[in-house]
Scaffold this active site. Structure first.
Site, PDB file in Angstrom:
ATOM      1  CG  HIS A  60       3.609  21.952  50.316  1.00 51.45           C
ATOM      2  ND1 HIS A  60       3.093  22.886  50.511  1.00 51.45           N
ATOM      3  CD2 HIS A  60       3.178  21.018  50.107  1.00 51.45           C
ATOM      4  CE1 HIS A  60       2.065  22.588  49.131  1.00 51.45           C
ATOM      5  NE2 HIS A  60       2.562  21.385  49.145  1.00 51.45           N
ATOM      6  CD  GLU A  76       0.931  19.484  50.236  1.00 52.01           C
ATOM      7  OE1 GLU A  76      -0.024  20.394  50.679  1.00 52.01           O
ATOM      8  OE2 GLU A  76       0.644  19.252  49.002  1.00 52.01           O
ATOM      9  CG  HIS A 118       2.150  18.536  45.730  1.00 54.28           C
ATOM     10  ND1 HIS A 118       3.225  19.290  46.584  1.00 54.28           N
ATOM     11  CD2 HIS A 118       3.665  18.941  44.922  1.00 54.28           C
ATOM     12  CE1 HIS A 118       3.260  20.532  46.127  1.00 54.28           C
ATOM     13  NE2 HIS A 118       4.475  20.075  45.485  1.00 54.28           N
ATOM     14  CD  GLU A 139      -1.590  18.028  44.762  1.00 56.37           C
ATOM     15  OE1 GLU A 139      -1.535  17.556  45.717  1.00 56.37           O
ATOM     16  OE2 GLU A 139      -1.601  18.941  44.166  1.00 56.37           O
TER      17      GLU A 139
HETATM   18 ZN   LIG Z   1       1.081  20.646  47.828  1.00 56.46          ZN
END
Ligand SMILES: [Zn+2]
Length: 352
Positions: A141, A178, A233, A314
């Protein structure tokens, strides 16, 4: 994943039909998370706000508007409906809903958790075990994505289908995004990897207003001829789930995508990351998805378009209170960065 509906899509050799599949069916893990921070912004903004930091890694973009009901906090949906491009439906009011900032450094999270474990000392690497290796780190992101919904909503190739250029990502209830998290962990991992002798390339480094798009993120790894690529992430799953997981590519052969050659090495990279991340952070493998910390996905353009070993990690579920507390703590983030770096090192030292 046996339950992954995309497996059916991956298998049959019907290349002309494949591009239609993702259009017809929403990838399986759409999440719409309307955070408390949004509710707070709603209150601040007099109830007119229509912005949420939503979506996750490769999940379909969900920029949700009209979230004026504070009770919507933490709502997560598993959509099977039509995709919602960022600019459609409820277009957020960009003027009224500024993201926290475009500078990750200027929005500190909550104070460090004094109960967090001390990070292990960065191992000395006098031998520079990664000398000659090129590592691409992809901070997921971008803090500016939420202000550039039209740009990140542009449809790009994701490996036989098209999806949004990029996503806004999720955030903690306290508003730690994030995108802030991913860049911080990436920069910390770069220091460790550089100490190991690696050449480290970033897909972005707080040096652009939005993006890059997922296809460009993949291309950067390919063009660098990276020995390994890790996309960092934080997840935006239902708040009851916790733990970290690594996403590895499924078999996708469609359009410009052909993950066949990277399946095995990416899985090896993923396995190495699970081990090293567990050791460094003392986190547990996700209790809500995957198996023993590994999830296989075919809906992520960043993986589908990669020609070099690549995984997503993640690092935790930012919607879970415990994970959010850890992820907001810079001490824990250092352990996460070391876990990522050590996992890459372990993978490359195995000569896979
Ligand atoms: Zn993400």
């Amino acid at each position: 994943m046996p339950s992954d509906p995309w497996e059916q899509w991956d298998s049959p050799p019907a290349p002309r039909r494949r591009p239609q599949a993702p259009q017809a069916a929403e990838p399986r893990r759409t999440r719409v998370v309307v955070g408390a921070a949004v509710a707070a912004l709603v209150l601040v903004g007099g109830g007119a706000l229509a912005m949420a930091w939503t979506g996750d890694d490769g999940s379909p973009t969900q920029v949700v508007g009209g979230a004026t009901d504070p009770t919507a906090v933490g709502v997560s949906t598993d959509s099977s409906g039509t995709g919602v491009p960022s600019g459609s439906g409820a277009q957020p009011n960009n003027q009224a809903a500024q993201p926290p900032t475009s500078s990750s450094a200027s929005v500190p999270g909550p104070p460090a958790d004094s109960t967090a474990p001390n990070p292990p000392a960065t191992p000395a690497n006098p031998g520079k075990p990664l000398a000659g290796k090129t590592i691409v780190i992809d901070p997921g992101h971008n803090p500016g994505n939420a202000r550039h919904t039209s740009e990140i909503g542009r449809q790009v190739d994701a490996g036989g289908f098209r999806k949004n250029c990029d996503e806004t990502g999720t955030e903690t209830n306290a508003g730690y995004t994030e995108a802030q998290f991913t860049l911080d962990v990436a920069q910390r991992a770069r220091r460790v990897l550089t100490d190991m002798g690696a050449k480290v390339v970033f897909t972005w480094d707080n040096d652009r207003a939005w993006g890059p798009c997922v296809d460009e993120r993949a291309r950067i790894g390919n063009d660098a001829h990276a020995d390994a690529v890790v996309s960092i992430h934080g997840d935006g799953a239902p708040s009851t789930g916790s733990g970290f997981h690594v996403i590895v590519p499924a078999t996708v052969k469609a359009g410009t995508a052909d993950t066949g050659p990277i399946i095995a090495p990416s899985r090896a990279l993923g396995d190495a990351l699970v081990g090293a991340f567990t050791q460094a952070t003392h986190s547990h493998a996700a209790d809500y998805i995957g198996t023993a910390g590994i999830d296989v996905r075919s809906d992520l353009g960043g993986l589908n378009l990669s020609k070099v070993p690549k995984v997503f990690i993640e690092c935790g579920n930012m919607r879970n209170a415990g994970d959010a507390q850890r992820m907001t703590d810079p001490t824990w983030r250092q352990t996460a960065a070391e876990g990522v770096a050590n996992g890459i090192r372990d993978y490359l030292m195995k000569g896979t």
